[in-house]
Design an enzyme around this catalytic site. Structure first.
Site, PDB file in Angstrom:
ATOM      1  N   CYS A 178       3.682   7.732  60.388  1.00 10.42           N
ATOM      2  CA  CYS A 178       3.697   8.580  61.584  1.00 10.42           C
ATOM      3  C   CYS A 178       3.800  10.045  61.182  1.00 10.42           C
ATOM      4  CB  CYS A 178       4.770   8.153  62.582  1.00 10.42           C
ATOM      5  SG  CYS A 178       6.453   8.098  61.958  1.00 10.42           S
ATOM      6  N   ARG A 179       4.759  10.796  61.727  1.00  7.69           N
ATOM      7  CA  ARG A 179       4.751  12.257  61.591  1.00  7.69           C
ATOM      8  C   ARG A 179       5.312  12.760  60.275  1.00  7.69           C
ATOM      9  NH1 ARG A 179       7.100  12.452  67.596  1.00  7.69           N
ATOM     10  NH2 ARG A 179       5.135  12.577  68.758  1.00  7.69           N
TER      11      ARG A 179
END
Length: 218
Positions: A178-179
């Site tokens: 993800c981020r």
């Protein structure tokens, strides 16, 4: 005041801009791609007014830029090296601050509860992809995925995971990302998918770090 002191004061301005957790959250979101202030506020859990104030401080420090699109202000990172700078901050803190080590350990306490699994390194992920043994799962929201992602990644936002399981292969290990290193989205996705019998691990970094390393993105 000497020229040298003035230079150091300018550096300190950048340091002050980074000295707030909300501003770091805004930078983390902008590392995924440009976004309007409303989106940034929602991601960081701020009001639009509060987010705008933080963004102005980041802008004065030269860390973000903004352009107007109709009635919206669209923000973006000024320089991709800001991702590297945030990574260095993280590494220094993890190495030298006991509280940081404790919090990271608590955040990922369930990642390897049975001692059989651990987060996937960049090198191991590249090797697994080259052998065709790994499927990539991007659990970020659709707008972040559209702004850029790892090649051949499947995008299933965490909120839609159970409804879209038919898109996930059963014959390969799944690596969720993800981020960034502390992003809870991939951590939670791994926990849910393991309970459903999938072979799945978490990438120890995220999309911004992959991109900053010069690796292919789409």
């Amino acid at each position: 005041m000497s020229d040298q002191q003035q230079l150091l004061d300018i550096l300190a301005q950048v340091g002050r801009a980074l000295g707030n957790g909300h501003r770091l959250a805004l930078l983390e979101r902008l590392a995924q791609g440009e976004a309007p202030v409303e989106t940034l506020a929602t991601t960081a859990g701020l009001t639009v007014g509060n987010a705008s104030q933080h963004l102005q401080q980041l802008r004065r420090a030269g860390l973000v830029t903004a352009t107007r699109a109709g009635k919206q202000m669209i923000y973006r990172l000024t320089d991709e090296r800001i991702i590297t700078l945030m990574g260095l901050l993280r590494e220094v803190a993890e190495t030298n601050l006991a509280e940081m080590e404790r919090l990271v350990g608590r955040l990922f306490a369930d990642d390897d509860a049975d001692g059989a699994l651990e987060a996937v390194s960049r090198e191991d992920l590249l090797a697994g992809l080259a052998r065709g043994e790994v499927a990539l799962l991007d659990v970020r929201p659709e707008d972040e995925f559209a702004a850029g992602h790892l090649p051949a990644a499947i995008n299933i936002p965490l909120t839609q995971l159970e409804a879209m399981l038919d898109r996930l292969p059963r014959d390969r290990e799944i690596v969720a990302y993800c981020r960034g290193p502390y992003c809870a989205l991939s951590h939670e996705a791994v926990q849910r998918l393991r309970q459903l019998g999938y072979r799945v691990r978490r990438f120890e970094e995220g999309y911004p770090e992959w991109k900053a390393a010069g690796l292919p993105v789409v």
